[in-house]
Design a protein around this motif. Structure first.
Motif, PDB file in Angstrom:
ATOM      1  N   PHE A 276       0.830  -1.202   0.000  1.00 21.04           N
ATOM      2  CA  PHE A 276       0.000   0.000   0.000  1.00 21.04           C
ATOM      3  C   PHE A 276       0.870   1.259   0.000  1.00 21.04           C
ATOM      4  O   PHE A 276       2.007   1.234   0.488  1.00 21.04           O
ATOM      5  N   ILE A 277       0.300   2.360  -0.467  1.00 22.05           N
ATOM      6  CA  ILE A 277       1.027   3.636  -0.436  1.00 22.05           C
ATOM      7  C   ILE A 277       1.246   4.106   0.994  1.00 22.05           C
ATOM      8  O   ILE A 277       2.095   4.952   1.239  1.00 22.05           O
ATOM      9  N   THR A 278       0.536   3.543   1.948  1.00 23.54           N
ATOM     10  CA  THR A 278       0.704   3.908   3.355  1.00 23.54           C
ATOM     11  C   THR A 278       1.823   3.119   4.032  1.00 23.54           C
ATOM     12  O   THR A 278       2.234   3.461   5.138  1.00 23.54           O
ATOM     13  N   ASP A 279       2.325   2.071   3.377  1.00 26.34           N
ATOM     14  CA  ASP A 279       3.373   1.219   3.937  1.00 26.34           C
ATOM     15  C   ASP A 279       4.671   2.010   4.112  1.00 26.34           C
ATOM     16  O   ASP A 279       5.009   2.857   3.293  1.00 26.34           O
ATOM     17  N   GLY A 280       5.403   1.716   5.144  1.00 29.14           N
ATOM     18  CA  GLY A 280       6.655   2.414   5.441  1.00 29.14           C
ATOM     19  C   GLY A 280       7.715   2.280   4.362  1.00 29.14           C
ATOM     20  O   GLY A 280       8.639   3.089   4.297  1.00 29.14           O
ATOM     21  N   SER A 281       7.591   1.288   3.485  1.00 26.75           N
ATOM     22  CA  SER A 281       8.578   1.113   2.426  1.00 26.75           C
ATOM     23  C   SER A 281       8.115   1.703   1.087  1.00 26.75           C
ATOM     24  O   SER A 281       8.797   1.552   0.084  1.00 26.75           O
ATOM     25  N   SER A 282       6.973   2.373   1.078  1.00 26.27           N
ATOM     26  CA  SER A 282       6.425   2.916  -0.166  1.00 26.27           C
ATOM     27  C   SER A 282       6.883   4.353  -0.405  1.00 26.27           C
ATOM     28  O   SER A 282       6.845   5.192   0.496  1.00 26.27           O
ATOM     29  N   ARG A 283       7.307   4.630  -1.634  1.00 27.80           N
ATOM     30  CA  ARG A 283       7.672   5.978  -2.074  1.00 27.80           C
ATOM     31  C   ARG A 283       7.080   6.180  -3.464  1.00 27.80           C
ATOM     32  O   ARG A 283       7.305   5.360  -4.350  1.00 27.80           O
TER      33      ARG A 283
ATOM     34  N   SER B 268       5.550   9.557   0.845  1.00 26.35           N
ATOM     35  CA  SER B 268       6.254   8.502   1.573  1.00 26.35           C
ATOM     36  C   SER B 268       5.362   7.898   2.635  1.00 26.35           C
ATOM     37  O   SER B 268       4.893   8.593   3.542  1.00 26.35           O
ATOM     38  N   GLY B 269       5.131   6.600   2.516  1.00 28.49           N
ATOM     39  CA  GLY B 269       4.346   5.911   3.526  1.00 28.49           C
ATOM     40  C   GLY B 269       5.088   5.877   4.855  1.00 28.49           C
ATOM     41  O   GLY B 269       6.317   5.787   4.894  1.00 28.49           O
ATOM     42  N   ASP B 270       4.334   5.982   5.935  1.00 31.31           N
ATOM     43  CA  ASP B 270       4.941   5.911   7.270  1.00 31.31           C
ATOM     44  C   ASP B 270       4.105   5.024   8.199  1.00 31.31           C
ATOM     45  O   ASP B 270       4.124   5.195   9.407  1.00 31.31           O
ATOM     46  N   ASN B 271       3.378   4.082   7.605  1.00 31.70           N
ATOM     47  CA  ASN B 271       2.524   3.141   8.333  1.00 31.70           C
ATOM     48  C   ASN B 271       1.381   3.812   9.072  1.00 31.70           C
ATOM     49  O   ASN B 271       0.834   3.258  10.013  1.00 31.70           O
TER      50      ASN B 271
END
Length: 147
Positions: free
Chosen positions: A29-36, A51-54
């Motif tokens: 997901f775009i909300t995931d901490g590894s998403s940019r 940037s996702g930050d969970n």
């Protein structure tokens, strides 16, 4: 379905494929901490990174002119990097409780039942610096001639 393909719902970007199996795929997901996600804020044209930050509201980073980004502005993909096609709605800009620019995602991650996988064509593989130069066109001076 291949790794890296964008995933959308009826409203906007959900994320991207990050692993496939015979009958299922994993979506980051775009909300995931590894998403940019490289993005543009409309109408100002500011280039940013989502940037996702969970959390439910990813951070909008690397804003050049913070005063040009207003709550409610549309945030869409730029196509930079070739992972996401340009123009996919990601969400709307907002100001978080931490006073940072954040994104209200267009996709409702709590109510996802069906998603669409956007098939994209792979970028051509560049092998060595010579592959970055296009073929010579007849009748066009490349500038290398000693004339």
């Amino acid at each position: 379905v291949e790794d890296g393909f964008p995933v959308v719902d009826g409203l906007g970007l959900v994320g991207r494929i990050a692993g496939t199996g015979r009958r299922s795929s994993r979506v980051i997901f775009i909300t995931d901490g590894s998403s940019r996600v490289p993005a543009t804020v409309q109408p100002s044209g500011q280039r940013v990174l989502v940037s996702g930050d969970n959390s439910n509201m990813p951070v909008i980073e690397f804003v050049e002119r913070a005063d040009a980004v207003r709550p409610g502005d549309r945030v869409v993909t730029t196509g930079d990097g070739g992972l996401y096609p340009s123009g996919i709605l990601i969400g709307r800009a907002a100001i978080g409780a931490d006073r940072r620019h954040r994104l209200l995602p267009a996709a409702d991650h709590r109510r996802l039942e069906f998603v669409r996988v956007v098939r994209t064509s792979p970028l051509p593989l560049i092998e060595g610096p010579g592959a970055m130069i296009g073929p010579e066109v007849a009748g066009v001076d490349s500038g290398d001639s000693p004339e």
